[in-house]
Design a protein around this motif. Structure first.
Motif, mmCIF file in Angstrom:
data_model
loop_
_atom_site.group_PDB
_atom_site.id
_atom_site.type_symbol
_atom_site.label_atom_id
_atom_site.label_comp_id
_atom_site.label_asym_id
_atom_site.label_seq_id
_atom_site.Cartn_x
_atom_site.Cartn_y
_atom_site.Cartn_z
ATOM 1 N N LEU A 316 0.820 -1.209 0.000
ATOM 2 C CA LEU A 316 0.000 0.000 0.000
ATOM 3 C C LEU A 316 0.855 1.261 0.000
ATOM 4 N N LEU A 317 0.490 2.205 -0.847
ATOM 5 C CA LEU A 317 1.068 3.543 -0.837
ATOM 6 C C LEU A 317 0.020 4.485 -0.260
ATOM 7 N N TRP A 318 0.344 5.069 0.894
ATOM 8 C CA TRP A 318 -0.586 5.963 1.590
ATOM 9 C C TRP A 318 -0.064 7.388 1.457
ATOM 10 N N TRP A 346 -9.434 7.764 -2.303
ATOM 11 C CA TRP A 346 -8.923 8.923 -3.046
ATOM 12 C C TRP A 346 -9.805 10.115 -2.678
ATOM 13 N N VAL A 347 -9.226 11.076 -1.956
ATOM 14 C CA VAL A 347 -10.009 12.206 -1.457
ATOM 15 C C VAL A 347 -9.271 13.508 -1.755
ATOM 16 N N ILE A 348 -10.011 14.477 -2.276
ATOM 17 C CA ILE A 348 -9.485 15.826 -2.490
ATOM 18 C C ILE A 348 -10.320 16.777 -1.644
ATOM 19 N N SER A 349 -9.644 17.634 -0.886
ATOM 20 C CA SER A 349 -10.347 18.532 0.023
ATOM 21 C C SER A 349 -9.697 19.910 -0.027
ATOM 22 N N PRO A 350 -10.487 20.983 0.060
ATOM 23 C CA PRO A 350 -9.895 22.327 0.009
ATOM 24 C C PRO A 350 -9.023 22.621 1.228
ATOM 25 N N SER A 359 -5.381 13.109 -0.413
ATOM 26 C CA SER A 359 -5.003 11.899 0.314
ATOM 27 C C SER A 359 -5.455 10.700 -0.503
ATOM 28 N N ALA A 360 -4.627 9.666 -0.506
ATOM 29 C CA ALA A 360 -4.957 8.489 -1.309
ATOM 30 C C ALA A 360 -4.377 7.245 -0.662
ATOM 31 N N LEU A 361 -5.062 6.138 -0.864
ATOM 32 C CA LEU A 361 -4.556 4.832 -0.464
ATOM 33 C C LEU A 361 -4.578 3.955 -1.707
ATOM 34 N N LEU A 362 -3.390 3.611 -2.183
ATOM 35 C CA LEU A 362 -3.244 2.934 -3.465
ATOM 36 C C LEU A 362 -2.518 1.604 -3.275
ATOM 37 N N GLU A 363 -2.895 0.611 -4.071
ATOM 38 C CA GLU A 363 -2.302 -0.723 -3.952
ATOM 39 C C GLU A 363 -1.476 -1.061 -5.185
ATOM 40 N N LYS A 364 -0.249 -1.477 -4.943
ATOM 41 C CA LYS A 364 0.647 -1.840 -6.040
ATOM 42 C C LYS A 364 0.157 -3.115 -6.721
ATOM 43 N N PRO A 365 0.108 -3.119 -8.056
ATOM 44 C CA PRO A 365 -0.329 -4.328 -8.773
ATOM 45 C C PRO A 365 0.720 -5.435 -8.700
#
Length: 369
Positions: A316-318, A346-350, A359-365
């Motif tokens: 996970l890439l946080w 995946w969140v975008i906030s002012p 902010s994002a939580l992404l998973e490496k394939p």
């Protein structure tokens, strides 16, 4: 009494002016290396960088060290090359000052010079053969069941190169604390609520540790916290039986020291450096507070690929509270998504009128090729 005083003075004189210089000279003589002339040639092979520097200790350090009795070592090479950052040549004066010391004696309290060199690309720095100074009043650290959430004893830090002289001075209420990043990091009451609080005051970009770990139940065991802070993320993850290594630079405050004194592992690296982890080994890379909209896109590209290198398949890439100007958002979104990671969050906030948080939580394939 006079005789006792005289003896102490004599001992100090002998140590400073006779024993230490003799030891240095002895070590230097043992390590003199004469360039070998290759058969059939009238020239010697020598690294051109060696003669660039005047200070003898630098020259000795970067000279290739041949194995004794000419054997191949366990790494499969016949000599060892000590490395320095290529930008060291641009900071010759500072590096020669850093390497000017008496072998076997005490180093100057000059970690700030070393850090300046590192941040300017003279990284890695050469090793030194002098003794690091510790605090004169060093105390035993708190036991692990206390150290995670207790400010360390101020006597365990050498404060000479900081604006503050104790941890209380580092409070966010003090405008002369000497640092601007990670405001409030040295206040444990504020640190305790990070990544665990269910308070309604937190933003949508603030993910909670329990929610993240639930996505990969039992699979997150080791990871890297790439940012600037006092180790709180690692402390919270430790409570979940996850081992986190925290990058740390002393940018105006003793970030490395407090992480270690809390019983956690600080990794003293700069953005310039390839991470010292093998490929496909980390379960998690977390980043916050260090890289924001100031970072060059090409530099970010190299960093992201390095994170990808060390993350295992399914790791996970946080990305935590990255912020940039609205006009640059598309560029940074492309950078974060180009590696085709699976999106868990995946969140975008002012952040302000002209800036946004991502902010994002992404998973490496898997990439099983």
């Amino acid at each position: 009494m006079e005789k006792s005083k005289l003896t102490l003075v004599d001992k100090k004189f002998l140590e400073d002016h006779i024993v230490s210089p003799l030891h240095s000279a002895n070590v230097a003589l043992r390590q003199i290396q004469v360039s070998k002339i290759e058969e059939g040639l009238n020239s010697t092979k020598e690294d051109p960088l060696i003669n660039f520097f005047i200070t003898e200790e630098i020259r000795k350090y970067i000279t290739p060290k041949e194995n004794r009795v000419g054997k191949i070592n366990l790494y499969g090479v016949d000599k060892v090359y000590n490395t320095i950052g290529h930008a060291c040549v641009l900071h010759k004066k500072e590096l020669e000052k850093y390497m000017d010391y008496d072998i076997g004696s005490y180093c100057d309290d000059d970690w700030n010079l070393a850090q300046k060199l590192m941040l300017n690309g003279c990284d890695p720095l050469p090793r030194r053969r002098c003794l690091t100074r510790a605090s004169k009043e060093y105390q035993k650290p708190h036991p692990i069941n206390e150290s995670l959430w207790t400010l360390p004893d101020r006597r365990n830090v050498r404060w000479g190169n900081y604006q503050c002289r104790n941890f209380e001075c580092l409070s966010s209420k003090n405008p002369k604390r000497g640092y601007s990043k990670c405001t409030g990091c040295f206040e444990m009451d504020k640190e305790k609520v990070k990544w665990v609080s269910n308070s309604t005051s937190i933003l949508p970009v603030d993910f909670l540790i329990n929610d993240v770990l639930a996505i990969k139940q039992g699979e997150v065991r080791i990871g890297l916290d790439y940012g600037i802070g006092t180790g709180t993320f690692a402390a919270r993850m430790r409570e979940q039986n996850v081992t986190i290594v925290s990058t740390a630079l002393n940018l105006g405050a003793p970030f490395s020291e407090i992480i270690a004194l809390r019983g956690l592992v600080p990794l003293y690296v700069t953005l310039n450096q390839r991470l010292p982890f093998f490929d496909n080994t980390m379960d998690l890379v977390h980043t916050t507070g260090f890289m924001d909209g100031w970072i060059d896109l090409l530099l970010l590209d190299f960093i992201l690929y390095d994170w990808d290198r060390i993350l295992r398949p399914g790791g996970l890439l946080w990305i935590d509270r990255f912020f940039c100007s609205k006009k640059d958002l598309d560029n940074y979104m492309f950078m974060f998504l180009q590696l085709r990671y699976k999106k868990h969050k995946w969140v975008i906030s002012p952040k302000s009128k002209d800036e946004v948080y991502v902010s994002a939580l992404l998973e490496k394939p898997p990439r099983a090729i």
